[in-house]
Design a protein around this motif. Structure first.
Motif, PDB file in Angstrom:
ATOM      1  N   ILE A 127     128.426-114.159  37.552  1.00 31.83           N
ATOM      2  CA  ILE A 127     127.532-114.499  38.652  1.00 31.83           C
ATOM      3  C   ILE A 127     128.438-114.827  39.837  1.00 31.83           C
ATOM      4  N   ILE A 128     128.198-114.154  40.950  1.00 32.40           N
ATOM      5  CA  ILE A 128     129.102-114.240  42.089  1.00 32.40           C
ATOM      6  C   ILE A 128     128.341-114.657  43.338  1.00 32.40           C
ATOM      7  N   LYS A 129     128.892-115.603  44.058  1.00 35.19           N
ATOM      8  CA  LYS A 129     128.359-115.993  45.361  1.00 35.19           C
ATOM      9  C   LYS A 129     129.095-115.177  46.418  1.00 35.19           C
ATOM     10  N   VAL A 130     128.358-114.307  47.102  1.00 32.99           N
ATOM     11  CA  VAL A 130     128.952-113.451  48.129  1.00 32.99           C
ATOM     12  C   VAL A 130     128.629-114.059  49.488  1.00 32.99           C
ATOM     13  N   SER A 131     129.618-114.708  50.093  1.00 34.87           N
ATOM     14  CA  SER A 131     129.409-115.397  51.373  1.00 34.87           C
ATOM     15  C   SER A 131     129.582-114.463  52.563  1.00 34.87           C
ATOM     16  N   SER A 132     130.478-113.468  52.434  1.00 29.86           N
ATOM     17  CA  SER A 132     130.701-112.473  53.482  1.00 29.86           C
ATOM     18  C   SER A 132     131.226-111.206  52.818  1.00 29.86           C
ATOM     19  N   PHE A 133     131.501-110.168  53.605  1.00 31.53           N
ATOM     20  CA  PHE A 133     131.993-108.925  53.038  1.00 31.53           C
ATOM     21  C   PHE A 133     133.385-109.095  52.425  1.00 31.53           C
ATOM     22  N   SER A 134     134.074-110.180  52.763  1.00 30.96           N
ATOM     23  CA  SER A 134     135.429-110.393  52.244  1.00 30.96           C
ATOM     24  C   SER A 134     135.584-111.688  51.456  1.00 30.96           C
ATOM     25  N   GLU A 135     134.533-112.519  51.429  1.00 30.37           N
ATOM     26  CA  GLU A 135     134.605-113.817  50.758  1.00 30.37           C
ATOM     27  C   GLU A 135     133.615-113.881  49.607  1.00 30.37           C
ATOM     28  N   MET A 136     134.174-113.902  48.372  1.00 32.37           N
ATOM     29  CA  MET A 136     133.344-113.927  47.169  1.00 32.37           C
ATOM     30  C   MET A 136     133.889-114.957  46.181  1.00 32.37           C
ATOM     31  N   GLU A 137     132.973-115.620  45.490  1.00 28.63           N
ATOM     32  CA  GLU A 137     133.374-116.672  44.547  1.00 28.63           C
ATOM     33  C   GLU A 137     132.617-116.510  43.226  1.00 28.63           C
ATOM     34  N   ILE A 138     133.363-116.447  42.125  1.00 21.90           N
ATOM     35  CA  ILE A 138     132.750-116.376  40.793  1.00 21.90           C
ATOM     36  C   ILE A 138     132.289-117.785  40.415  1.00 21.90           C
ATOM     37  N   ILE A 139     130.990-117.949  40.193  1.00 23.43           N
ATOM     38  CA  ILE A 139     130.472-119.276  39.851  1.00 23.43           C
ATOM     39  C   ILE A 139     130.061-119.372  38.382  1.00 23.43           C
ATOM     40  N   GLY A 140     130.093-118.240  37.669  1.00 19.86           N
ATOM     41  CA  GLY A 140     129.797-118.234  36.240  1.00 19.86           C
ATOM     42  C   GLY A 140     130.212-116.912  35.633  1.00 19.86           C
TER      43      GLY A 140
END
Length: 307
Positions: A127-140
């Motif tokens: 599960i990924i939080k996509v904040s921008s086209f270059s900023e992504m964070e795996i949250i699960g």
């Protein structure tokens, strides 16, 4: 190979499948896959340019997958793309395979960040939080088997041939999903664990064999699929609610499964969340998603060297 315009319009997309070659082995053999890549790459590239009606001079930049994946196969595609970039004096961009799966949602849609994404494939469940086209964070993510891997293993247990995942999905359509109560595939936070599901199915099948009881493969498939989809939907919509993001997208090979798409769409609709999913042809591995991801990398100023 694909040619993509503006990150969203696919001008041409050609895929050479190796499924028939690997069927007899029950899975992908890396050395054979790499050799098949080597044989097909030039034919695929030529056909793509022919379909698009353009030449290398018309291309702004060349890109390829640089990982994760099978090393031999990646080397074939990466060196082909680097050679084209060198020959036409154009930039080369190396694309992360998982980012590209997310970018498949940009093709033929108006989706823009921020959004929550569920990436489900043979090797990854995140599960990924996509904040921008270059900023992504795996949250699960999964702590053991990926969803696609679990599908293939359970398919093998009930006697389905490779590739088992799509065949299990089809078999599940005629089964009763409430026949068996399987363990929940969730652990702390937004993480997943699918190995317990596989073990539960194995134990049930072994028990039936010992007792000489009939095994209903369709009911097993349906019950397994329900257990998987229930936890994916639960985690996904909860993440969207917690982060207060009203856009949700799925990606990866497993995202092509109709049952999963319908369950996600229903859950999102009930909660007022906009739901996005790629066309099935862009869910499994393809070059169009690489081109889309590369376009946004290019806009960010990304350029990679020959090393």
């Amino acid at each position: 190979c694909a040619i993509v315009k503006g990150g969203r319009e696919v001008i041409a997309n050609v895929v050479a499948s190796q499924i028939k070659i690997h069927e007899e082995f029950g899975g992908v053999i890396p050395e054979i896959a790499a050799r098949e890549h080597l044989e097909a790459i030039n034919v695929v590239i030529d056909e793509t340019f022919k379909q698009a009606g353009v030449t290398g001079k018309d291309v702004t930049a060349f890109a390829s997958t640089v990982g994760p994946g099978l090393v031999g196969c990646l080397l074939v595609g990466m060196n082909a793309a680097k050679t084209l970039a060198l020959a036409y004096d154009k930039p080369f961009i190396g694309v992360n395979h998982l980012n590209a799966h997310l970018a498949a949602n940009f093709i033929d849609t108006n989706l823009e960040p921020p959004f929550i994404a569920l990436l489900v494939s043979g090797g990854h469940t995140q599960i990924i939080k996509v904040s921008s086209f270059s900023e992504m964070e795996i949250i699960g993510e999964t702590i053991d088997d990926a969803v696609g891997e679990a599908y293939d293993k359970v398919a093998r247990l009930i006697g389905l041939p490779y590739p088992g995942g799509p065949k299990l999905d089809k078999l599940a359509q005629i089964g009763n999903s409430h026949t068996f109560k399987l363990p929940e595939a969730k652990v702390g936070g937004y993480d997943f664990s699918f190995s317990g599901l596989k073990s539960a199915v194995l134990n049930y099948i072994n028990g039936c064999k010992m007792k000489r009881q009939e095994i209903n493969e369709a009911d097993i498939a349906a019950s397994f699929q329900k257990a998987v989809i229930d936890v994916l939907v639960e985690h996904a919509v909860h993440a969207a609610k917690e982060y207060r993001i009203d856009k949700f997208a799925i990606a990866g090979g497993v995202a092509s499964k109709q049952t999963l798409r319908e369950a996600m769409e229903k859950a999102c609709k009930e909660r007022g969340i906009q739901f996005y999913h790629p066309s099935p042809i862009f869910c499994t591995d393809n070059a169009a998603m690489i081109g889309s991801a590369a376009y946004y990398e290019y806009l960010q100023g990304r350029r990679d060297g020959w090393d």
